[in-house]
Design an enzyme around this catalytic site. Structure first.
Site, short mmCIF file in Angstrom:
data_model
loop_
_atom_site.label_atom_id
_atom_site.label_comp_id
_atom_site.label_asym_id
_atom_site.label_seq_id
_atom_site.Cartn_x
_atom_site.Cartn_y
_atom_site.Cartn_z
N LYS A 151 0.78 -1.21 0.02
CA LYS A 151 -0.08 -0.10 -0.11
C LYS A 151 0.73 1.39 0.05
CE LYS A 151 1.03 1.09 4.06
NZ LYS A 151 1.11 1.48 5.35
N HIS A 181 -0.77 -6.03 5.76
CA HIS A 181 -0.11 -7.14 6.78
C HIS A 181 -0.81 -7.14 8.09
CE1 HIS A 181 1.74 -3.40 8.75
NE2 HIS A 181 1.69 -4.08 9.74
N LYS A 185 -1.71 -10.80 10.54
CA LYS A 185 -1.35 -10.82 12.08
C LYS A 185 -2.36 -12.15 12.69
CE LYS A 185 -0.54 -6.00 12.91
NZ LYS A 185 0.83 -5.92 13.42
N GLU A 219 -0.31 4.72 18.09
CA GLU A 219 1.13 4.47 18.33
C GLU A 219 1.83 5.28 18.73
OE1 GLU A 219 2.30 2.16 14.25
OE2 GLU A 219 1.01 3.78 13.69
N ASP A 238 -2.42 5.81 5.18
CA ASP A 238 -1.63 5.16 5.68
C ASP A 238 -1.95 4.07 6.21
OD1 ASP A 238 0.87 4.06 6.31
OD2 ASP A 238 0.98 5.03 8.10
N HIS A 243 -5.42 -0.75 6.72
CA HIS A 243 -5.29 -1.76 7.80
C HIS A 243 -6.93 -1.66 8.62
CE1 HIS A 243 -1.31 -2.02 6.74
NE2 HIS A 243 -0.84 -0.97 7.59
N LYS A 329 0.14 8.66 15.31
CA LYS A 329 1.46 8.69 15.81
C LYS A 329 1.54 9.70 16.94
CE LYS A 329 2.61 6.60 11.84
NZ LYS A 329 2.56 5.24 12.14
#
Ligand code: BG6
Length: 487
Positions: A151, A181, A185, A219, A238, A243, A329
């Site tokens: 991506k 990804h 998981k 995060e 992002d 995700h 973030k």
């Protein structure tokens, strides 16, 4: 290192052609992951050809790969395993062109007995991905090949359609593996097991019993050297379009008719088709204080480093149930949770002050960490006289199975699946294009970014967004430690 059973891996030897071989993702995940797959005996013969703009030779690439393993591998690196892996590595600078690449692939193929399959891994931004695809076409490396795309799959609907059209000029859709990804998981796959391997929860998995859902991925990390990429991307593109929406689809989809790619994609795409367009009034965009003075960031940047939003799935199962998504973030904690809040009982026989409902609704919580956990919280009686109620919980931690060492890191799992041609955990062009379509109102009229303090939970307006509910994080009660000291 003990050799594992190879029956989960591909049947044919593999040549991995790794674009972006010296980049961040290759160093952190792909090279350590390939090393584990190779040394664990999952792949019957492998060669890896790195490509990037850097002018390296094979030895230079080996040294770089070794450095990446030392820094990022979570497992011990056996000397003999490393020596064998180093032998498998080769390097072609991008500037060398299609002929040199073709020669390197032919050499690798000969070393593997002449019947290898190729896995082109495009660990590069979309603009570079198209030139990589062109290069592969010119080098005639399309047959016996699969291509893994990273991506972002475009930055909006138009660019995604163009990207897919260009890709399809060279590769057929069934050769393309769009990697997300989060779906690799272990706990994400466990959502499927939990929902569809049990009769207990599925009957209450709907609007009659579920009040709202939170998918919360704060995060602590900042952007480091990724500001160039991130300035063009931001938290929504992002993390959310990729995700978080993918996880949402696993959470919300109808039971697929089989555990196979077509049925699963079909059900996921139905969720995406039922999603209402994202209303900018239901979105909080944030930017941490200090972002604008980082290297590579426009001093007036409007890029969001944080996003929280409400989204609605307008179908029979979920109409009216808000799904709250949040990620960003430099936040207070690093967590990846899905939290499902159940409706409260319609009437309470418990007297005022007993504590019923005082600590929020019953929750089912999934922790998507590699060492995943699940918890079901409910009210129970506090021991002793009278009738006081406390929030209690049933908890499960993967660690308790004693098989935590068998968990494949998400990229390892997905690389192995792509090598086997198994698309179950990959996303489709149709799904991605629909997600860009529901994003149009937000991308066209984004709300202004609000500043937040690094180390906080985001801008203050996140609380209005979920009112009358509250964010589950930070947790009021910590997870129970599955291995308490002294046990
Ligand atoms: C990546 C994003 O895809 O996922 C990063 O580009 C993010 O910005 C990362 O930090 C999170 O993944 P994980 O597996 O560390 O939770």
């Amino acid at each position: 290192m003990a050799k594992l059973s190879p029956d989960v891996g591909p049947k044919d030897p593999q040549i991995v052609i790794l674009f972006g071989a010296t980049g961040d993702l290759a160093r952190r995940k792909l090279l350590p992951g390939l090393f584990h797959l190779v040394s664990g005996g999952f792949i019957p013969g492998c060669r890896i050809i790195g490509l990037s703009l850097d002018e390296l030779d094979a030895d230079g690439f080996r040294a770089m790969a070794r450095g990446a393993l030392d820094e990022f591998s979570t497992r011990r690196i056996d000397k003999a395993d490393w020596a064998a892996f180093a032998e498998m590595l080769d390097y072609v600078p991008l500037a060398a062109g299609p002929k040199v690449l073709r020669e390197a692939v032919d050499k690798a193929d000969a070393a593997l007995g002449g019947a290898a399959r190729r896995l082109h891994y495009l660990s590069v931004p979309p603009s570079a991905a198209l030139s990589a695809v062109r290069l592969l076409g010119e080098a005639e490396l399309v047959e016996r090949s699969r291509v893994v795309m990273e991506k972002p799959f475009g930055t909006d609907l138009d660019s995604a359609v163009v990207l897919n059209t260009r890709l399809h000029e060279v590769f057929a859709e069934d050769q393309i593996f769009r990697i997300d990804h989060f779906l690799g998981k272990e706990p994400a796959q466990n959502i499927l097991a939990f929902r569809f391997a049990n009769g207990l929860f599925e009957p209450i998995w709907n609007r009659n019993f579920i009040d709202h859902v939170q998918i919360d991925v704060p995060e602590t990390l900042g952007l480091g050297k990724r500001t160039g990429f991130y300035e063009q991307t931001g938290a929504y593109r992002d993390m959310v379009v990729t995700h978080l929406f993918q996880i949402l689809a696993f959470m919300a989809m109808e039971p697929p008719t089989a555990l196979e790619p077509r049925s699963i994609s079909e059900e996921k795409n139905k969720v995406f088709r039922s999603m209402l367009p994202i209303d900018p009034d239901d979105v909080v965009r944030g930017q941490y204080i200090g972002y604008r003075s980082e290297d590579g960031v426009d001093p007036e940047s409007d890029t969001e480093t944080f996003i929280a939003l409400k989204c609605l799935i307008d179908n029979w199962r979920w109409a009216g149930v808000p799904f709250y998504l949040r990620t960003g973030k430099r936040l207070a904690e690093g967590q990846r949770i899905i939290s499902i809040a159940f409706r409260e009982p319609p009437k309470s026989m418990f007297p005022a002050g007993s504590g019923v409902g005082a600590q929020g609704p019953d929750h089912l919580t999934f922790d998507l960490a590699d060492a995943s956990k699940m918890s079901l919280s409910f009210y129970g009686k506090r021991p002793g006289p009278g009738m006081k109620l406390d929030k209690l919980s049933l908890q499960f931690a993967m660690q308790e199975t004693g098989r935590i060492g068998d968990v494949l890191e998400a990229y390892e799992r997905l690389i192995l699946d792509a090598m086997r041609g198994d698309r179950t955990l990959f996303t489709t062009a149709e799904g991605i294009e629909r997600l860009w379509e529901v994003s149009i109102p937000l991308l066209e009229t984004p709300p202004p970014v609000r500043l937040y303090q690094p180390g906080s939970w985001g801008p203050k307006s996140i609380h209005q967004l979920v009112a009358p509910h509250a964010w589950r994080l930070p947790f009021e009660r910590a997870w129970r430690d599955p291995n308490p000291a002294g046990s």
